[in-house]
Design an enzyme around this catalytic site. Structure first.
Site, PDB file in Angstrom:
ATOM      1  N   ALA A 176     -14.095 -18.574 -20.228  1.00 17.76           N
ATOM      2  CA  ALA A 176     -13.465 -18.345 -21.524  1.00 17.76           C
ATOM      3  C   ALA A 176     -14.553 -17.910 -22.494  1.00 17.76           C
ATOM      4  CB  ALA A 176     -12.788 -19.615 -22.027  1.00 17.76           C
ATOM      5  N   GLU A 219       7.893 -18.576  11.106  1.00 19.16           N
ATOM      6  CA  GLU A 219       8.942 -18.146  12.030  1.00 19.16           C
ATOM      7  C   GLU A 219       9.708 -19.340  12.597  1.00 19.16           C
ATOM      8  OE1 GLU A 219       5.392 -15.303  12.767  1.00 19.16           O
ATOM      9  OE2 GLU A 219       5.737 -17.336  12.014  1.00 19.16           O
ATOM     10  N   HIS A 253       4.819 -22.913  11.822  1.00 24.31           N
ATOM     11  CA  HIS A 253       4.649 -21.620  11.190  1.00 24.31           C
ATOM     12  C   HIS A 253       5.972 -21.152  10.585  1.00 24.31           C
ATOM     13  CE1 HIS A 253       0.739 -20.424  13.516  1.00 24.31           C
ATOM     14  NE2 HIS A 253       0.633 -21.534  12.827  1.00 24.31           N
ATOM     15  N   ARG A 281      -6.217 -32.551 -12.981  1.00 26.63           N
ATOM     16  CA  ARG A 281      -5.612 -33.616 -13.782  1.00 26.63           C
ATOM     17  C   ARG A 281      -4.295 -33.193 -14.421  1.00 26.63           C
ATOM     18  NH1 ARG A 281     -10.669 -33.020 -15.340  1.00 26.63           N
ATOM     19  NH2 ARG A 281     -10.113 -32.162 -17.398  1.00 26.63           N
TER      20      ARG A 281
END
Length: 344
Positions: A157, A53, A51, A210
């Protein structure tokens, strides 16, 4: 306070480096400060790994300074044994006297328990610094605990005159090359990518990463009536793929027997996302087409929408989804305008 914000902002910045690598865990950043100097920093780099920390503490060259330092962390230190030992216990063990936390961990296994461990050991704890920024960073993680479903991002789009595809379902290419590369970056950041029947049938996409470095997301195909042929690229077994369909779909195909998840018609989409959450998928990028996107908008199963507006025109074709929500931002990307909406 200004200095404190500066250190927490740094922790948030490095936390973002874990994007696409730590799910279903949250992105977490940590900074250690001694006499107004950053002496160590770290972030959660990969699921199952150390983690933030732990990485920050390990980065401190002079460990004696920890007893006179302040630790800034974007999420409450964990209090339970999972894939790694509890971070709260490590902080206590190292004698760090003060911890500043952006926000509590919503996980019931932590949810205040980490703070309690620290306070009972005499550690000074401050909570809430840049809390909203921390929550936004981990909006995917938080969504799972609040609604038991993945964080859902819609993407499409559309042309300047409002079409998402031509009448023959051809949608190549509405957005520009830069925008298309950006979409591959987004794919690498999320757990899964989803499309509907017509997108697979007419575009025959691979739905992989890709044009960007990163892991391929799991492919989610919505084909309610099992109309897709088995020769589509999404069924090439190169990437983990799940196909969702109705229990009483009129036909079955060999590839769908292996990949399929059958659901009832009632609340189909809601059941689908709950099933994905149970499978450990915390975020999903929905790339279309218009029927699926519009259905999700209609039932409110979305959190963020990313819409590319092109200067191109089709004059006729398949209408883009209609969205009526808060426009968070708009950014010019060459010939495209990227608009980001959030669910009200």
């Amino acid at each position: 306070m200004a200095d404190q914000k500066k250190y927490m902002q740094r922790a948030l910045e490095i936390a973002y480096r874990g994007m696409g690598a730590v799910s279903p865990n949250p992105m977490v950043g940590c900074v250690l400060v001694h006499q107004s100097q950053i002496i160590g920093e770290g972030y959660h780099q990969a699921f199952g790994g150390h983690h933030a920390e732990v990485n920050a503490i390990r980065s401190v060259k002079n460990q004696d300074l920890l007893k006179h330092s302040t630790l800034y962390v974007t999420l409450e230190p964990c209090s339970h044994f999972g894939k790694t030992p509890p971070c709260a216990n490590l902080i206590v063990k190292k004698g760090i006297p003060k911890v500043v936390i952006a926000t509590k961990d919503p996980n019931p296994m932590v949810a205040g328990k980490g703070i309690k461990i620290l306070e009972e050991a005499g550690v000074e704890v401050e909570l809430g610094l840049l809390q909203e920024a921390s929550k936004f960073l981990n909006r995917r993680f938080l969504k799972g605990f609040s609604e038991k479903r993945p964080f859902i991002i819609l993407k499409w789009a559309e042309t300047a005159d409002g079409f998402i595809a031509r009448n023959d379902f051809d949608s190549k290419w509405i957005s520009n090359e830069f925008s298309r590369t950006l979409v591959h970056k987004w794919r690498a950041e999320e757990d899964a990518i989803m499309v509907g029947t017509n997108t697979v049938k007419y575009d025959n996409p691979t739905l992989n990463v890709r044009d960007w470095k990163g892991e391929n997301p799991i492919r989610i195909i919505v084909d309610r009536n099992l109309r897709l042929p088995s020769d589509r690229l999404v069924f090439d077994n190169s990437i983990s793929t799940i196909l969702y369909h109705y229990k009483d779909a009129p036909q079955e195909l060999p590839h769908q027997k292996k990949l399929g998840e059958a659901l009832g018609k009632e609340d189909f989409l809601d059941a689908l996302f709950k099933d994905l959450y149970k499978k450990g998928i915390g975020s999903i990028l929905v790339e279309g087409g218009s029927t699926l996107l519009s259905a999700l908008l209609h039932v409110g199963l979305w959190d963020e929408a990313r819409v590319f507006k092109s200067k191109k025109t089709f004059k006729e074709g398949i209408k883009a989804p209609s969205i009526h929500s808060k426009l968070n931002s708009a950014k010019v990307l060459g010939s495209d305008l990227l608009m980001i909406y959030t669910k009200a």
